[in-house]
Design a protein around this motif. Structure first.
Motif, PDB file in Angstrom:
ATOM      1  N   ASP A 101      45.638  39.340  41.880  1.00  0.00           N
ATOM      2  CA  ASP A 101      45.341  39.220  40.456  1.00  0.00           C
ATOM      3  C   ASP A 101      45.204  40.627  39.891  1.00  0.00           C
ATOM      4  O   ASP A 101      44.334  41.397  40.314  1.00  0.00           O
ATOM      5  N   ARG A 152      44.085  41.673  37.088  1.00  0.00           N
ATOM      6  CA  ARG A 152      42.813  41.948  36.402  1.00  0.00           C
ATOM      7  C   ARG A 152      41.719  42.288  37.405  1.00  0.00           C
ATOM      8  O   ARG A 152      40.885  43.168  37.169  1.00  0.00           O
ATOM      9  N   ALA A 163      39.711  45.864  37.902  1.00  0.00           N
ATOM     10  CA  ALA A 163      38.246  45.918  37.926  1.00  0.00           C
ATOM     11  C   ALA A 163      37.742  46.626  39.170  1.00  0.00           C
ATOM     12  O   ALA A 163      36.775  47.404  39.116  1.00  0.00           O
ATOM     13  N   ASP A 211      41.361  32.022  37.318  1.00  0.00           N
ATOM     14  CA  ASP A 211      42.049  32.578  36.155  1.00  0.00           C
ATOM     15  C   ASP A 211      41.076  32.768  34.997  1.00  0.00           C
ATOM     16  O   ASP A 211      41.048  33.832  34.349  1.00  0.00           O
ATOM     17  N   ALA A 253      38.637  35.642  35.776  1.00  0.00           N
ATOM     18  CA  ALA A 253      39.254  36.967  35.724  1.00  0.00           C
ATOM     19  C   ALA A 253      39.474  37.433  34.292  1.00  0.00           C
ATOM     20  O   ALA A 253      39.186  38.589  33.953  1.00  0.00           O
ATOM     21  N   VAL A 254      39.967  36.552  33.441  1.00  0.00           N
ATOM     22  CA  VAL A 254      40.272  36.981  32.079  1.00  0.00           C
ATOM     23  C   VAL A 254      38.995  37.182  31.268  1.00  0.00           C
ATOM     24  O   VAL A 254      38.927  38.071  30.402  1.00  0.00           O
ATOM     25  N   ALA A 272      38.406  41.016  32.793  1.00  0.00           N
ATOM     26  CA  ALA A 272      39.226  41.678  31.773  1.00  0.00           C
ATOM     27  C   ALA A 272      38.498  41.813  30.446  1.00  0.00           C
ATOM     28  O   ALA A 272      39.011  42.455  29.519  1.00  0.00           O
ATOM     29  N   ASP A 277      37.718  39.528  28.096  1.00  0.00           N
ATOM     30  CA  ASP A 277      38.101  38.696  26.961  1.00  0.00           C
ATOM     31  C   ASP A 277      37.090  37.563  26.816  1.00  0.00           C
ATOM     32  O   ASP A 277      37.367  36.406  27.100  1.00  0.00           O
TER      33      ASP A 277
END
Length: 549
Positions: free
Chosen positions: A458, A460, A464, A513, A516-517, A521, A523
């Motif tokens: 992944d 992202r 990190a 998913d 992670a986002v 990330a 968001d």
């Protein structure tokens, strides 16, 4: 009356297998547990989800313990009386090995098995989990005195719950407690003023006041006191081997925010008899492993609260209708539920992973021991911090019904802050991570190696991890004040990276998913329910919705 017809109310979430949560079943399937081992967890899950056990949890909360300092004739007895429901809950937990049983269990997954059962069962009532957890954690510390361990460990690990104050070696089973905290020191146990004076018979006379002693009807306690050599750990039984009561005066029970089924007390020692556990002056070192294990249960407790909250919220949303559709069919509620579910899965996965590490470390795996040392402090800080805000959002999903005591959501809300306070508040856990890195730099190496196990899976997560390494590369380890000031930000990042790595490697792709986002990330907003678009929200919510019938 026609106006009293009940419609659009949610059926009670009852008679379900609370172990039938994908994050739990998948973790057990990945392990080397046998089918019989896994069946044990589901047996506990079915029991915990039954109407009878839920009622016992309600009764234990509604009838809190009562302190009786003297009998009718004026004799000092210092006893706490519990409702029968509390004793039934304790008996169930002990019979099913949720206390110290792993220390005598030869199965390679004994600690993971215990963690799964404890996490599922404590949904019934969190309060009685405190003495169960302390008994679990006491054994490795007690082993610092082999003679005491040989005599008492078999009774701490047995599957018999035998309440009542009697000479411990005459009982069929024992419960252990901790009596560490003093009013002037709190987490700074080196500031304790309780003293211990050596006696000719090899015992010590202990004098002082303990500000927090939970479950004071336990059979024995590990406590800290000052000798001429410094802080030392002691074994203090409520009843002495000859059957006489030890000096253990209960001054009062604490009037707590939550955890009402469990008594927490102030204790006065006055020439109380104790035996040294470990070397004089090495008390903090002696209790480190006990603290690590109770911290593990803090993580499991917060994860359990999160799963309970999101399960109640998802169940409610699956049945409650508003504006022409069930709540879980409405996009904004779906976002909130999915966000709550992601947090709960990440916390539960981390807790069970730490229990699995405990099995490996107990078997002599040095890398596992180092990894657990740093990861426990990191995860304890972050997961337990997330518990209260998670409970608040889950409660809100039920609207006004969630604010009513009958929903049990207020109980969940009141319990949530405890896990972040017990065994070191957020600051203590964050600073302990820095202490681990400073004293054992190799812990950071194994931590980074572990999170990199998901490298390439992944982008992202990879970013990190790289950013975390960059942060550590820029840190001046000699700048103590600077390190402390930024500790929460740094340790929180470590925790999220660890959870993300575990989810990417072992979790459901939809959950990984979303984590992670949003968590890696960035968001994500400042409240739950701000996941970005494009995620498989339906799958995430379905995983969190209890299977009824």
């Amino acid at each position: 009356m026609s106006t009293h017809e009940v419609t659009n109310q949610v059926p009670e979430l009852v008679d379900v297998d609370l172990a039938d949560a994908p994050v739990i079943t998948e973790a057990l399937a990945r392990s080397t547990m046998t089918a019989d081992d896994i069946a044990e967890v589901h047996a506990i899950g079915t029991l915990a989800g039954s109407a009878a056990m839920i009622e016992l949890g309600d009764l234990a909360k509604e009838h809190p313990p009562v302190l009786t300092t003297h009998d009718r004739y004026g004799h000092r007895i210092d006893e706490v009386r519990y409702t029968p429901a509390y004793h039934q809950l304790m008996d169930t937990a002990v019979r099913h090995g949720m206390h110290a049983a792993p220390w005598s269990d030869p199965r390679p997954n004994a600690h993971l098995l215990r963690a799964a059962k404890f996490s599922v069962w404590s949904q019934v009532d969190a309060g009685h989990g405190c003495p169960i957890s302390m008994t679990y954690a006491a054994v490795p510390a007690l082993r610092a005195n082999p003679e005491l361990a040989a005599a008492y460990e078999p009774l701490l690990t047995t599957s018999v719950y035998d309440p009542g104050l009697r000479s411990p070696l005459t009982k069929r089973g024992l419960i252990a407690g901790m009596s560490m905290t003093e009013k002037q020191g709190g987490s700074d146990v080196r500031a304790n003023t309780t003293t211990a004076v050596a006696q000719p018979d090899g015992t010590y006379a202990i004098t002082g006041h303990k500000w927090f002693t939970s479950a004071p009807m336990s059979d024995l306690f590990l406590t800290l006191a000052q000798t001429s050599a410094g802080v030392t750990c002691f074994f203090v039984p409520r009843v002495l081997p000859d059957g006489t009561r030890n000096s253990f005066a209960l001054q009062r029970l604490k009037n707590k925010l939550g955890n009402h089924s469990n008594a927490s007390s102030e204790v006065e020692y006055d020439d109380t008899v104790g035996w040294a556990v470990g070397e004089e002056g090495q008390g903090v070192k002696t209790i480190v492993e006990m603290v690590n294990l109770t911290r593990l249960d803090c993580v499991l407790g917060s994860a359990t609260g999160m799963r309970t909250g999101v399960a109640q919220a998802a169940h409610h949303a699956a049945h409650r209708r508003a504006f022409g559709a069930t709540l879980n069919e409405q996009p904004l509620m779906g976002n909130v539920l999915a966000d709550l579910a992601v947090e709960a899965e990440a916390a539960t996965m981390a807790g069970l992973w730490l229990a699995d590490l405990t099995d490996a470390a107990t078997a002599g795996d040095e890398r596992a021991a180092l990894l657990r040392r740093i990861s426990l402090a990191v995860t304890k800080y972050h997961v337990c911090k997330r518990g209260p805000v998670h409970a608040a959002e889950a409660l809100e999903c039920l609207g006004g019904n969630g604010y009513i005591e009958d929903s049990r959501m207020p109980r969940l809300y009141r319990e949530a802050p405890l896990m972040s306070i017990w065994e070191g508040s957020g600051n203590v856990a964050a600073l302990d991570t820095l202490r681990a890195i400073g004293r054992q730099p190799e812990t950071l190496g194994v931590f980074l190696d572990e999170v990199k196990q998901a490298a390439g899976a992944d982008a992202r997560l990879d970013a990190a991890v790289a950013d975390l390494e960059k942060q550590f590369g820029a840190i001046d380890l000699s700048d103590g004040a600077g390190l402390q000031y930024g500790a929460r930000r740094l340790i929180g990042t470590m925790a999220r990276v660890l959870q993300g790595s575990l989810l990417v490697r072992y979790g459901h792709p939809a959950v990984a998913d979303a984590f992670a986002v949003s968590r890696l990330a960035g968001d994500h907003g400042d409240v739950f329910g701000t996941l970005p678009s494009g995620l498989d929200i339906r799958t995430i919510v379905e995983r969190a919705t209890p299977k009824v019938g």
